[in-house]
Design an enzyme around this catalytic site. Structure first.
Site, PDB file in Angstrom:
ATOM      1  N   GLY A  79     -70.198 120.010  92.503  1.00 42.20           N
ATOM      2  CA  GLY A  79     -69.356 120.503  91.405  1.00 42.20           C
ATOM      3  C   GLY A  79     -70.033 121.737  90.858  1.00 42.20           C
ATOM      4  O   GLY A  79     -70.433 122.614  91.611  1.00 42.20           O
ATOM      5  N   CYS A  84     -75.075 118.922  96.874  1.00 38.54           N
ATOM      6  CA  CYS A  84     -74.800 120.284  96.415  1.00 38.54           C
ATOM      7  C   CYS A  84     -75.190 120.479  94.941  1.00 38.54           C
ATOM      8  O   CYS A  84     -76.376 120.587  94.650  1.00 38.54           O
ATOM      9  CB  CYS A  84     -73.345 120.646  96.701  1.00 38.54           C
ATOM     10  SG  CYS A  84     -73.140 122.416  96.842  1.00 38.54           S
ATOM     11  N   HIS A 130     -71.499 118.802 101.725  1.00 42.96           N
ATOM     12  CA  HIS A 130     -70.611 117.789 101.124  1.00 42.96           C
ATOM     13  C   HIS A 130     -70.151 116.729 102.134  1.00 42.96           C
ATOM     14  O   HIS A 130     -69.024 116.810 102.635  1.00 42.96           O
ATOM     15  CB  HIS A 130     -69.361 118.476 100.572  1.00 42.96           C
ATOM     16  CG  HIS A 130     -69.586 119.258  99.326  1.00 42.96           C
ATOM     17  ND1 HIS A 130     -69.387 118.748  98.064  1.00 42.96           N
ATOM     18  CD2 HIS A 130     -70.003 120.532  99.156  1.00 42.96           C
ATOM     19  CE1 HIS A 130     -69.666 119.675  97.159  1.00 42.96           C
ATOM     20  NE2 HIS A 130     -70.036 120.763  97.801  1.00 42.96           N
ATOM     21  N   GLU A 167     -69.010 113.914 101.563  1.00 40.90           N
ATOM     22  CA  GLU A 167     -67.832 113.199 101.035  1.00 40.90           C
ATOM     23  C   GLU A 167     -66.536 113.912 101.408  1.00 40.90           C
ATOM     24  O   GLU A 167     -65.453 113.350 101.233  1.00 40.90           O
ATOM     25  CB  GLU A 167     -67.962 113.026  99.512  1.00 40.90           C
ATOM     26  CG  GLU A 167     -67.691 114.251  98.653  1.00 40.90           C
ATOM     27  CD  GLU A 167     -68.816 115.282  98.629  1.00 40.90           C
ATOM     28  OE1 GLU A 167     -69.782 115.141  99.407  1.00 40.90           O
ATOM     29  OE2 GLU A 167     -68.717 116.232  97.838  1.00 40.90           O
TER      30      GLU A 167
HETATM   31  N1  GLN Z   1     -72.450 126.566  93.096  1.00 36.86           N
HETATM   32  C1  GLN Z   1     -72.517 125.301  92.423  1.00 36.86           C
HETATM   33  C2  GLN Z   1     -73.670 125.283  91.418  1.00 36.86           C
HETATM   34  O1  GLN Z   1     -74.470 126.173  91.409  1.00 36.86           O
HETATM   35  C3  GLN Z   1     -72.661 124.160  93.422  1.00 36.86           C
HETATM   36  C4  GLN Z   1     -71.459 124.122  94.337  1.00 36.86           C
HETATM   37  C5  GLN Z   1     -71.118 122.763  94.871  1.00 36.86           C
HETATM   38  O2  GLN Z   1     -71.545 121.725  94.358  1.00 36.86           O
HETATM   39  N2  GLN Z   1     -70.276 122.782  95.876  1.00 36.86           N
HETATM   40  O3  GLN Z   1     -73.740 124.393  90.645  1.00 36.86           O
END
Ligand code: GLN
Length: 186
Positions: A47, A79, A170, A172
């Site tokens: 996220g 992520c 990811h 998921e």
């Molecule tokens: N770019 C997001 C961040 O820096 C992470 C992206 C992701 O979770 N897909 O928090």
């Protein structure tokens, strides 16, 4: 019976819940301290790491979560979840500061530089796995007891340190519950 939680403040928590359900695991949605007390392991989804960090503070989940992780609760950050767990964050503010990794946010570029690739990761599965990177961070270095599990295009993309596990991609969003199965065995 172990209770698996998915942190559901922002990001791809619904997809993690689906992946777990696909392999027959009913997980608990974690949105407050009472939920957190009921789980034995936790997934922190992808996220926006700054947003999830802010909501963790607003909901007073931040310190209880950090304490549970430091006391050995198995945790998997995907992520943004990886960024939240890192002790060092380039181009951003460290959040939970639990894991001996240094990450750089958005290090592959913009949303348009998101990509997917296939990789064999023997510790996870003997099949080719689909890895999906969305505005992913790069893990620039690991230290202490953190161990690299996989590299893609010369970049570290999965790390394990004791009961903590992170992936910069990811699982998921891909088919097959191999990574979820792996996490459940930690
Ligand atoms: N770019 C997001 C961040 O820096 C992470 C992206 C992701 O979770 N897909 O928090």
């Amino acid at each position: 019976m172990q209770c698996v939680g998915v942190l559901a403040l922002q990001g791809s928590f619904a997809e993690h819940l689906h992946s777990l359900s696909d392999i027959g695991v009913k997980a608990l949605v974690v949105q407050n301290k009472a939920d957190l007390e009921r789980v034995d392991r936790l997934i922190i989804p992808g996220g926006e790491s700054t947003t999830i960090g802010k909501i963790l503070r607003d909901t007073e989940l931040f310190y209880p979560l950090k304490e549970k992780i430091q006391n050995g609760m198995p945790v998997w950050g995907t992520c943004a979840g990886c960024i939240l767990l890192a002790k060092q964050v380039q181009s951003g503010v460290p959040q939970l500061e639990c894991m001996n990794i240094r990450v750089e946010r958005n290090a592959y570029g913009s949303q348009l530089d998101s990509f997917s690739t296939q990789e064999m990761i023997p510790v996870i599965s003997n099949k080719l796995l689909n890895l999906i990177f969305i505005r992913a961070p790069k893990i620039r270095s690991v230290f202490g007891h953190a161990q690299v599990l996989c590299q893609v295009r010369g970049e570290i993309v999965a790390v394990r340190e004791n009961s903590m596990f992170v992936t910069t991609f990811h699982p998921e969003l891909a088919d097959g519950g191999d990574f979820h199965q792996y996490f459940l065995q930690i």
